[in-house]
Scaffold this active site. Structure first.
Site, PDB file in Angstrom:
ATOM      1  N   LYS A  81     131.380   3.678  34.805  1.00  0.00           N
ATOM      2  CA  LYS A  81     130.137   3.474  34.064  1.00  0.00           C
ATOM      3  C   LYS A  81     129.258   2.473  34.819  1.00  0.00           C
ATOM      4  O   LYS A  81     129.747   1.613  35.543  1.00  0.00           O
ATOM      5  CB  LYS A  81     130.428   2.950  32.653  1.00  0.00           C
ATOM      6  CG  LYS A  81     131.225   3.918  31.783  1.00  0.00           C
ATOM      7  CD  LYS A  81     130.379   5.107  31.361  1.00  0.00           C
ATOM      8  CE  LYS A  81     131.127   5.992  30.360  1.00  0.00           C
ATOM      9  NZ  LYS A  81     132.197   6.796  30.964  1.00  0.00           N
ATOM     10  N   ASP A  82     127.960   2.576  34.617  1.00  0.00           N
ATOM     11  CA  ASP A  82     127.002   1.727  35.311  1.00  0.00           C
ATOM     12  C   ASP A  82     127.307   0.239  35.110  1.00  0.00           C
ATOM     13  O   ASP A  82     127.718  -0.174  34.030  1.00  0.00           O
ATOM     14  CB  ASP A  82     125.584   2.010  34.822  1.00  0.00           C
ATOM     15  CG  ASP A  82     125.138   3.430  35.119  1.00  0.00           C
ATOM     16  OD1 ASP A  82     125.651   4.354  34.467  1.00  0.00           O
ATOM     17  OD2 ASP A  82     124.284   3.612  36.001  1.00  0.00           O
ATOM     18  N   ARG A  83     127.054  -0.515  36.149  1.00  0.00           N
ATOM     19  CA  ARG A  83     127.187  -1.971  36.029  1.00  0.00           C
ATOM     20  C   ARG A  83     125.963  -2.568  35.341  1.00  0.00           C
ATOM     21  O   ARG A  83     126.104  -3.404  34.441  1.00  0.00           O
ATOM     22  CB  ARG A  83     127.362  -2.601  37.422  1.00  0.00           C
ATOM     23  CG  ARG A  83     127.443  -4.115  37.375  1.00  0.00           C
ATOM     24  CD  ARG A  83     127.695  -4.711  38.737  1.00  0.00           C
ATOM     25  NE  ARG A  83     127.813  -6.169  38.642  1.00  0.00           N
ATOM     26  CZ  ARG A  83     128.133  -6.959  39.657  1.00  0.00           C
ATOM     27  NH1 ARG A  83     128.369  -6.435  40.853  1.00  0.00           N
ATOM     28  NH2 ARG A  83     128.205  -8.254  39.487  1.00  0.00           N
TER      29      ARG A  83
END
Length: 340
Positions: A81-83
């Site tokens: 998942k995106d940081r």
């Protein structure tokens, strides 16, 4: 080499409506993983429902392993998942015959444990159903009529199912590394090879889809297409596409696919195969590297339909929320609305 950048890919629904600021802060991009299964509440694995803010998935997995006193390979998750986001996702920890630690005592910046439950199996990559997104686009003003028209088109026709820029790394670094690997200039560690194979496959797929969007063929059924059911990986080969299948395609139950290049036969035929082969030949180093690596040929839907899509506009901010099946990128939806 000059790569076709994500920002250069053809749009399906016309020019961007405006320019906006995207991901100004983590709270502007909220992702909630939809697992699609019900935990058994017993078993050797402890499932953690984790909210992370400004942290990446692999780093969180490493910290969870250390806190539980286990090897990092005993921690699994469905996907990265995106940081630069607020994300909620599941992690599984293999803890046979013992209880996990007191997770409420975990003191980790940007990480909150929301729920703990036991399960009989570990989480495998891609085992989730999809993701729910809430996205805030700032400093972008659009006339309400135009925004309604664009949202309606997206709901009715979907968007091109492009792989997002993060698949290729910063400044297309993963593609450059794949090229160096396949040409013999460099070799990645074994546990990193999937990154570069995935980037190469995604790039060829995006090129095929970009061509079909530019020539108004992305949402058309052309000769030799391979169809895929919207809710499964089941394929319908060209010689099996009858009138009933065409009706299901019109109803978006079946979707045309593009190639995920690798070893094996290209299932498409006629016009679809000609497009795919011609574009793949332009990237022979990538295709040869994928075949040599034994990566299996596969297919991916050309179109994705955002579900539960709602929006609101307040002053110069646009907020949209929607659900996408696993493997689809929110940026493929956002780019049909705004430049950022």
């Amino acid at each position: 080499m000059s790569w076709l950048d994500f920002t250069e890919l053809a749009r399906a629904h016309g020019k961007a409506l405006t320019k906006a600021v995207f991901k100004a802060q983590c709270e502007d991009f909220v992702v909630e993983e939809v697992l699609g299964i019900t935990p058994t509440e017993e078993g050797e694995h402890e499932l953690l429902w984790v909210e992370k803010i400004g942290q990446n998935t692999a780093w969180v997995a490493k910290q969870l392993a250390a806190y539980a006193g286990i090897q990092q390979r005993q921690v699994s998750y469905c996907g990265l998942k995106d940081r630069q986001a607020v994300t909620r996702q599941w992690f599984s920890l293999h803890l046979p015959g013992k209880q996990g630690p007191d997770w409420q005592q975990l003191n980790l910046d940007g990480v909150n444990i929301l729920k703990v439950v036991r399960h009989q199996r570990k989480l495998a990559r891609g085992c989730h159903a999809g993701n729910q997104f809430v996205i805030r686009l700032k400093e972008g003003v659009v006339a309400e009529k135009k925004l309604i028209e664009r949202i309606s088109r997206i709901q009715a026709q979907g968007v091109p199912n492009y792989f997002g820029a993060q698949r290729f790394g910063y400044d297309n670094h993963n593609l450059t590394r794949a090229e160096q690997w396949f040409s013999g200039e460099w070799r990645p560690k074994k546990n990193q090879q999937d990154i570069y194979w995935s980037a190469a496959r995604a790039y060829i797929f995006n090129k095929v889809l970009n061509f079909r969007v530019k020539h108004h063929l992305w949402a058309e059924l052309i000769k030799g297409d391979v169809l895929q059911f919207n809710d499964s990986n089941t394929l319908i080969l060209p010689d099996k596409i009858d009138d009933a299948a065409k009706v299901k395609w019109q109803q978006a139950e079946l979707i045309a696919t593009g190639p995920l290049w690798g070893k094996g036969h290209l299932l498409s035929q006629e016009q679809a195969a000609e497009i795919e082969n011609n574009l793949a030949e332009e990237e022979q180093l990538l295709t040869d590297g994928l075949v040599a690596g034994g990566v299996a040929m596969a297919r991916r839907s050309l179109v994705v339909y955002p579900q539960q899509l709602v929006w609101q506009q307040q002053q110069d901010n646009i907020e949209i929320s929607f659900y996408l099946p696993k493997g689809a990128y929110a940026t493929a939806v956002v780019r049909e609305l705004v430049d950022w």
